[in-house]
Design a protein around this motif. Structure first.
Motif, PDB file in Angstrom:
ATOM      1  N   LEU A 103      57.545  29.812  88.602  1.00  0.00           N
ATOM      2  CA  LEU A 103      57.208  31.219  88.018  1.00  0.00           C
ATOM      3  C   LEU A 103      55.881  31.637  88.625  1.00  0.00           C
ATOM      4  CD1 LEU A 103      57.970  31.075  84.274  1.00  0.00           C
ATOM      5  CD2 LEU A 103      59.182  32.261  85.978  1.00  0.00           C
ATOM      6  N   LEU A 104      54.739  30.899  88.728  1.00  0.00           N
ATOM      7  CA  LEU A 104      53.642  31.489  88.892  1.00  0.00           C
ATOM      8  C   LEU A 104      53.650  31.868  90.603  1.00  0.00           C
ATOM      9  CD1 LEU A 104      51.141  28.890  87.591  1.00  0.00           C
ATOM     10  CD2 LEU A 104      51.887  31.180  86.799  1.00  0.00           C
ATOM     11  N   THR A 105      54.484  31.129  91.269  1.00  0.00           N
ATOM     12  CA  THR A 105      54.712  31.425  92.660  1.00  0.00           C
ATOM     13  C   THR A 105      55.307  32.723  93.031  1.00  0.00           C
ATOM     14  OG1 THR A 105      56.572  30.017  93.021  1.00  0.00           O
ATOM     15  CG2 THR A 105      54.174  29.066  93.726  1.00  0.00           C
ATOM     16  N   LEU A 106      55.805  33.393  91.863  1.00  0.00           N
ATOM     17  CA  LEU A 106      56.592  34.575  92.006  1.00  0.00           C
ATOM     18  C   LEU A 106      55.758  35.553  91.929  1.00  0.00           C
ATOM     19  CD1 LEU A 106      60.064  34.302  90.313  1.00  0.00           C
ATOM     20  CD2 LEU A 106      59.678  34.045  92.775  1.00  0.00           C
ATOM     21  N   MET A 107      54.560  35.349  91.291  1.00  0.00           N
ATOM     22  CA  MET A 107      53.542  36.370  90.685  1.00  0.00           C
ATOM     23  C   MET A 107      52.520  36.314  91.510  1.00  0.00           C
ATOM     24  SD  MET A 107      53.545  36.545  86.456  1.00  0.00           S
ATOM     25  CE  MET A 107      53.687  34.553  86.463  1.00  0.00           C
ATOM     26  N   GLY A 108      52.043  35.278  91.985  1.00  0.00           N
ATOM     27  CA  GLY A 108      50.828  35.173  92.953  1.00  0.00           C
ATOM     28  C   GLY A 108      51.070  34.483  94.252  1.00  0.00           C
ATOM     29  N   ARG A 109      50.368  34.666  95.508  1.00  0.00           N
ATOM     30  CA  ARG A 109      50.423  33.975  96.662  1.00  0.00           C
ATOM     31  C   ARG A 109      49.714  32.663  96.356  1.00  0.00           C
ATOM     32  NH1 ARG A 109      50.494  35.527 102.029  1.00  0.00           N
ATOM     33  NH2 ARG A 109      51.862  37.084 101.411  1.00  0.00           N
ATOM     34  N   ARG A 110      48.590  32.673  95.896  1.00  0.00           N
ATOM     35  CA  ARG A 110      47.907  31.211  95.929  1.00  0.00           C
ATOM     36  C   ARG A 110      47.688  30.702  94.397  1.00  0.00           C
ATOM     37  NH1 ARG A 110      46.126  34.845  99.513  1.00  0.00           N
ATOM     38  NH2 ARG A 110      46.135  34.272 101.639  1.00  0.00           N
ATOM     39  N   VAL A 111      48.039  29.539  94.262  1.00  0.00           N
ATOM     40  CA  VAL A 111      47.977  28.966  92.751  1.00  0.00           C
ATOM     41  C   VAL A 111      47.219  27.786  92.837  1.00  0.00           C
ATOM     42  CG1 VAL A 111      49.320  28.278  90.901  1.00  0.00           C
ATOM     43  CG2 VAL A 111      50.260  30.143  92.433  1.00  0.00           C
ATOM     44  N   LEU A 112      46.174  27.727  92.076  1.00  0.00           N
ATOM     45  CA  LEU A 112      45.202  26.584  91.882  1.00  0.00           C
ATOM     46  C   LEU A 112      45.569  25.840  90.513  1.00  0.00           C
ATOM     47  CD1 LEU A 112      42.753  24.629  93.196  1.00  0.00           C
ATOM     48  CD2 LEU A 112      41.512  26.297  92.079  1.00  0.00           C
ATOM     49  N   HIS A 113      45.821  24.494  90.274  1.00  0.00           N
ATOM     50  CA  HIS A 113      45.795  23.955  89.360  1.00  0.00           C
ATOM     51  C   HIS A 113      44.364  23.431  88.891  1.00  0.00           C
ATOM     52  CE1 HIS A 113      47.029  19.931  86.658  1.00  0.00           C
ATOM     53  NE2 HIS A 113      46.765  21.378  85.852  1.00  0.00           N
ATOM     54  N   THR A 114      43.634  23.891  88.089  1.00  0.00           N
ATOM     55  CA  THR A 114      42.401  23.734  87.867  1.00  0.00           C
ATOM     56  C   THR A 114      41.916  22.631  86.904  1.00  0.00           C
ATOM     57  OG1 THR A 114      42.366  25.264  85.791  1.00  0.00           O
ATOM     58  CG2 THR A 114      41.891  26.258  88.234  1.00  0.00           C
ATOM     59  N   GLY A 115      42.958  22.090  86.339  1.00  0.00           N
ATOM     60  CA  GLY A 115      42.572  20.983  85.221  1.00  0.00           C
ATOM     61  C   GLY A 115      42.976  21.160  83.988  1.00  0.00           C
ATOM     62  N   PRO A 116      42.561  20.751  83.038  1.00  0.00           N
ATOM     63  CA  PRO A 116      43.013  20.853  81.508  1.00  0.00           C
ATOM     64  C   PRO A 116      42.848  22.292  81.012  1.00  0.00           C
ATOM     65  CG  PRO A 116      40.977  19.726  81.506  1.00  0.00           C
ATOM     66  CD  PRO A 116      41.160  19.934  83.013  1.00  0.00           C
ATOM     67  N   ASN A 154      61.878  39.536  91.519  1.00  0.00           N
ATOM     68  CA  ASN A 154      62.227  38.314  92.132  1.00  0.00           C
ATOM     69  C   ASN A 154      63.470  37.673  91.396  1.00  0.00           C
ATOM     70  OD1 ASN A 154      60.585  37.550  94.719  1.00  0.00           O
ATOM     71  ND2 ASN A 154      59.259  38.148  93.471  1.00  0.00           N
ATOM     72  N   GLY A 155      63.887  38.394  90.442  1.00  0.00           N
ATOM     73  CA  GLY A 155      65.180  38.198  89.811  1.00  0.00           C
ATOM     74  C   GLY A 155      65.124  37.158  88.605  1.00  0.00           C
ATOM     75  N   THR A 156      63.780  37.297  88.030  1.00  0.00           N
ATOM     76  CA  THR A 156      63.729  36.447  86.772  1.00  0.00           C
ATOM     77  C   THR A 156      64.248  37.121  85.505  1.00  0.00           C
ATOM     78  OG1 THR A 156      61.479  35.757  87.589  1.00  0.00           O
ATOM     79  CG2 THR A 156      61.940  35.479  85.243  1.00  0.00           C
ATOM     80  N   ALA A 157      65.000  36.386  84.706  1.00  0.00           N
ATOM     81  CA  ALA A 157      65.571  37.022  83.343  1.00  0.00           C
ATOM     82  C   ALA A 157      64.102  37.316  82.280  1.00  0.00           C
ATOM     83  CB  ALA A 157      66.476  35.919  82.701  1.00  0.00           C
ATOM     84  N   LEU A 158      63.973  38.537  82.288  1.00  0.00           N
ATOM     85  CA  LEU A 158      62.479  38.706  81.738  1.00  0.00           C
ATOM     86  C   LEU A 158      62.877  39.778  80.377  1.00  0.00           C
ATOM     87  CD1 LEU A 158      59.493  38.575  82.425  1.00  0.00           C
ATOM     88  CD2 LEU A 158      59.591  40.986  83.262  1.00  0.00           C
ATOM     89  N   TRP A 159      62.151  39.334  79.184  1.00  0.00           N
ATOM     90  CA  TRP A 159      61.950  40.017  78.287  1.00  0.00           C
ATOM     91  C   TRP A 159      60.522  40.510  77.779  1.00  0.00           C
ATOM     92  CZ3 TRP A 159      65.710  36.760  79.031  1.00  0.00           C
ATOM     93  CH2 TRP A 159      66.854  36.842  78.450  1.00  0.00           C
ATOM     94  N   VAL A 160      60.317  41.767  77.462  1.00  0.00           N
ATOM     95  CA  VAL A 160      59.077  42.416  77.506  1.00  0.00           C
ATOM     96  C   VAL A 160      58.737  43.082  76.282  1.00  0.00           C
ATOM     97  CG1 VAL A 160      59.272  42.952  79.909  1.00  0.00           C
ATOM     98  CG2 VAL A 160      60.034  44.635  78.370  1.00  0.00           C
TER      99      VAL A 160
END
Length: 314
Positions: A146-159, A22-28
């Motif tokens: 970024l998270l929505t490029l790696m996953g379909r459903r993203v949940l903010h769970t808290g702290p 998805n076009g992210t500038a990535l270092w590995v």
């Protein structure tokens, strides 16, 4: 945003692939140079060392096999953490450990997130896996693209740490479901039921589950290769048991599951595929728990789409 990704194994290799696709500038970076070379061939940059990557990147993702491995990598990176830097822990890890290390990152001016994934390697490969994220809300909003490029459903769970608590719970449930499915399929075979019919009966019933819809197919095909090994299962269910003991919850099923998995490791090896647990029952009964027409590998046939935030009921 420049992104670094450390840990290119079964899960990390697929998550980092979604970023690249998805076009992210990535270092590995990975201890296995072949894994690094594969990603470089697809357009990533060789990050060199964790320390260098923290200097070069805005967000640094770790996806490693143990809390100890993450701690060692963070120790290398810490001298270069400062304002604007984000550490994202995508490993399944101990919540107290991620909070301990995350506090160091935050004290140095950076931001810390625990964001483990759930849904299987086949869905990690297509960007359709689910992601939990534990952090403050402003940090979550920074990393959500970024998270929505790696996953379909993203949940903010808290702290920070909350995502890791939830993740070990889900892996405990998945393991319990795998073991009960092994028993159910074996009993049905002993009772003379056709296993293809049994699979469909479970699928349309109150007994169905994500684990059945995926891993039962691998049990019946005989491949028994879900890309998740017994040592990783043992780590995760051990973390769940530790969490229960910390909060004085007297569990009965969890210790039994841990001992069953230990027996599986003794029989087949610490890094045997977790689906081989069915073989304990095959050996005990002399039954062959196979059926024709099931795949040797799981394939996610859901089209890849940009992910979205899941909002819990309040």
């Amino acid at each position: 945003m420049k992104v670094g990704f450390i840990g290119l194994g079964n899960v990390g290799g697929k998550l980092s692939g979604s970023l690249l696709r998805n076009g992210t500038a990535l270092w590995v970076h990975d201890l296995n140079p072949d894994f690094v070379a594969q990603k470089v061939a697809l357009g990533a940059q060789d990050g060199g060392t964790p320390a260098q990557m923290m200097q070069d990147c805005d967000a640094l993702i770790t996806c490693l096999p143990s809390p100890e491995a993450s701690a060692a990598v963070l120790a290398e990176m810490m001298p270069h953490v400062g304002p604007g830097k984000i550490w994202m822990e995508m490993s399944t890890t101990d919540a107290q450990e991620v909070k301990r290390i995350g506090a160091q990152v935050i004290a140095a001016g950076g931001a810390a997130v625990d964001c483990p994934v759930s849904g299987g390697c086949h869905r990690a490969d297509t960007g359709n896996i689910s992601i939990y994220a534990g952090c403050d809300r402003p940090t979550f909003e920074r990393i959500l693209p970024l998270l929505t490029l790696m996953g379909r459903r993203v949940l903010h769970t808290g702290p920070l740490g909350s995502a890791s608590v939830l993740k070990v719970m889900t892996n405990y449930l998945a393991t319990a479901n795998l073991l009960t499915l092994c028993e159910a399929l074996t009993v049905m075979k002993a009772a003379g039921m056709d296993l293809g019919t049994t699979f469909e009966a479970i699928s349309i019933s109150s007994g169905t589950s994500f684990v059945h819809e995926t891993e039962s197919q691998l049990l019946l095909s005989g491949s028994r290769d879900v890309n998740f090994t017994m040592d990783l299962v043992q780590k995760d269910i051990g973390l769940f048991q530790k969490l229960a003991e910390t909060h004085a919850v007297p569990l009965e099923i969890s210790p039994l599951i841990i001992e069953m998995m230990r027996d599986g490791q003794r029989r087949y090896g610490a890094q045997a595929q977790s689906d081989r647990m069915i073989e304990r029952l095959e050996e005990a009964t002399g039954l062959d728990i196979h059926a024709p027409g099931f795949p040797d590998a799981l394939i996610d046939d859901e089209p890849e789409e940009r992910g979205y935030e899941v909002h819990p009921n309040r």
